[in-house]
Motif scaffolding. Structure first.
Motif, short mmCIF file in Angstrom:
data_model
loop_
_atom_site.label_atom_id
_atom_site.label_comp_id
_atom_site.label_asym_id
_atom_site.label_seq_id
_atom_site.Cartn_x
_atom_site.Cartn_y
_atom_site.Cartn_z
N ARG A 1 115.93 23.20 102.53
CA ARG A 1 116.27 22.09 103.41
C ARG A 1 116.05 20.76 102.70
O ARG A 1 116.89 19.85 102.75
N PHE A 2 114.91 20.63 102.02
CA PHE A 2 114.61 19.39 101.33
C PHE A 2 115.55 19.17 100.14
O PHE A 2 115.86 18.04 99.79
N PHE A 3 115.99 20.28 99.51
CA PHE A 3 116.97 20.15 98.45
C PHE A 3 118.27 19.57 99.02
O PHE A 3 118.91 18.72 98.40
N GLY A 4 118.62 20.03 100.23
CA GLY A 4 119.78 19.45 100.92
C GLY A 4 119.55 18.00 101.29
O GLY A 4 120.45 17.15 101.16
N ASN A 5 118.33 17.70 101.74
CA ASN A 5 117.98 16.31 102.05
C ASN A 5 118.08 15.41 100.81
O ASN A 5 118.39 14.22 100.91
N ILE B 1 114.77 10.67 97.06
CA ILE B 1 113.65 10.96 96.18
C ILE B 1 112.48 11.58 96.94
O ILE B 1 111.71 12.37 96.37
N THR B 2 112.34 11.26 98.21
CA THR B 2 111.27 11.88 99.01
C THR B 2 111.38 13.39 98.99
O THR B 2 110.37 14.11 98.93
N PHE B 3 112.59 13.89 99.00
CA PHE B 3 112.80 15.32 99.13
C PHE B 3 112.76 16.05 97.79
O PHE B 3 112.78 17.28 97.77
N PHE C 1 108.88 4.83 94.25
CA PHE C 1 107.75 5.71 93.92
C PHE C 1 106.91 6.05 95.16
O PHE C 1 106.33 7.15 95.24
N LEU C 2 106.85 5.15 96.11
CA LEU C 2 106.12 5.48 97.34
C LEU C 2 106.87 6.54 98.15
O LEU C 2 106.26 7.41 98.77
N ARG C 3 108.20 6.46 98.15
CA ARG C 3 108.99 7.51 98.81
C ARG C 3 108.81 8.85 98.09
O ARG C 3 108.79 9.91 98.72
N LEU C 4 108.67 8.82 96.77
CA LEU C 4 108.39 10.04 96.01
C LEU C 4 107.04 10.61 96.41
O LEU C 4 106.90 11.82 96.64
N PHE C 5 106.02 9.75 96.50
CA PHE C 5 104.69 10.19 96.93
C PHE C 5 104.72 10.74 98.35
O PHE C 5 104.07 11.74 98.67
N MET C 6 105.49 10.12 99.20
CA MET C 6 105.60 10.54 100.60
C MET C 6 106.11 11.98 100.70
O MET C 6 105.73 12.74 101.59
#
Length: 393
Positions: A340-344, A44-46, A94-99
């Motif tokens: 890259r983040f889509f891959g992550n 979710i971070t990515f 949600f914190l990982r999303l915010f990150m």
């Protein structure tokens, strides 16, 4: 910038050996439930990083990259600090999303250094810069595992946030941004987003290199959310965070020792061809990971994987450095970072889904197949468009 990358990478990767273990402490969950949520929370971070990277890249082209790097480091620190107080999986989610809004420090720092570096030595310089993040990646999981075993997961999050706040100050007061001029008649044109996208689409090898960024990250992150659980299966539950840190750090060591040399080889012999070789070798070392029976076997394979997967990073950034005009490089690298983040984002969810339904071994086998297919596509592109595969664009 080397030290800033070291602190950022070290702090973020310190949580990797115990994030799935931390999830398990937030309730009484089944193994399948933990594996699935580990994939979601890693990914979710990515999602937000994927959405925000092109925006940050475009803003960086306009106002400079240093202010954004300061914001990134502070935002990451705040995210980790709050993670030390969560009491449920949804809060962590949600914190990982915010990150993710602030994830991209290392990629943006590469863009900053790239615009200040001559094209002739871009691979070598970016490979050297990468050793900062690699050293942090190498030490981070190991130290994170030790701290988690000694002080607990929540306290570790809080201490790591302090390191990120310090990194923000390091960039603010220690970095001076400037750009070099490659020639006396440098083009001062500002490119629209449409022009940037058309430039990418009109260069098939550039587009393919950017897509390879996504593929490599899928391969790299497919195993990460389940790696601590896999280590526990083959080695036992004693000091599991520490031994998971060893497995994570092994890839960083391989990357550290060889990334600068690989970047220098790319300067001499061609970024695209060498990148293709790295993909093939990465597939070869990923495949036997599904059959290991002892931790030392896994560590050796992770070390080799770090050499080959890590070698792709300076090669692809150096190629973008020469294939895109300097005035649009921030936005092009922003799109590359988004991929890259889509891959992550896809990698952890895919790895968690495969492991939950087919077992851990299937993750290694599917990842090796993906890398091999990518290498074959690159070979086809080299034969079809040889004019885009040399270092004299």
């Amino acid at each position: 910038m080397w030290f800033a990358n070291f602190f950022i990478a070290g702090s973020i990767t310190m949580v990797q050996p115990f994030l799935s273990l931390y999830i398990d402490t937030l309730g009484n969950f089944s193994d399948e439930y933990v594996q699935t949520w580990s994939g979601f929370i890693f990914s979710i971070t990515f999602v937000s990083a994927f959405l925000f990277s092109p925006i940050w890249g475009k803003v960086g082209d306009r106002i400079g990259r240093k202010p954004i790097l300061v914001v990134f480091a502070f935002g990451l620190g705040l995210s980790l600090l709050l993670m030390g107080f969560v009491t449920s999986i949804l809060q962590l989610f949600f914190l990982r999303l915010f990150m993710g809004v602030f994830t991209g420090f290392i990629s943006l720092s590469q863009a900053l250094i790239s615009t200040q570096t001559s094209k002739r030595v871009a691979g070598k310089v970016l490979g050297t810069l990468q050793t900062g993040s690699i050293t942090g990646t190498l030490m981070g999981p190991l130290l994170g595992g030790i701290l988690a075993d000694l002080f607990g997961y929540q306290s570790t999050f809080k201490w790591l946030s302090l390191v990120l706040f310090i990194s923000s100050l390091l960039v603010l007061f220690g970095i001076k941004e400037f750009t070099i001029q490659e020639d006396s008649a440098i083009d001062q044109t500002r490119y629209t987003s449409r022009q940037v996208l058309l430039h990418i689409l009109r260069q098939p090898v550039l587009l393919l290199i950017m897509l390879m960024s996504m593929i490599v990250q899928i391969a790299n992150f497919s195993i990460q959310p389940i790696l601590p659980l896999f280590v526990g299966e083959i080695h036992g539950s004693a000091n599991i965070a520490f031994f998971s840190g060893l497995a994570f750090s092994a890839s960083g060591l391989g990357n550290l020792l060889f990334s600068r040399r690989i970047g220098r080889l790319g300067d001499r012999h061609g970024y695209v061809k060498l990148l293709t070789v790295m993909l093939i070798l990465a597939a070869v070392v990923y495949f036997p990971g599904g059959f290991v029976t002892a931790l030392w076997q896994l560590i050796i394979l992770r070390f080799l994987m770090g050499i080959f997967i890590g070698g792709v990073i300076p090669l692809r950034i150096a190629y973008i450095r020469q294939a895109a005009p300097i005035e649009m490089q921030g936005e092009v690298l922003g799109y590359n970072t988004s991929l890259r983040f889509f891959g992550n984002m896809i990698g952890p969810m895919l790895g968690a889904a495969i492991s939950a339904s087919l077992g851990y071994s299937a993750v290694f086998l599917s990842t090796a197949s993906l890398l091999l297919i990518s290498a074959l596509i690159m070979i086809y592109a080299i034969k079809r468009h040889p004019e885009y595969t040399v270092n004299s664009l």
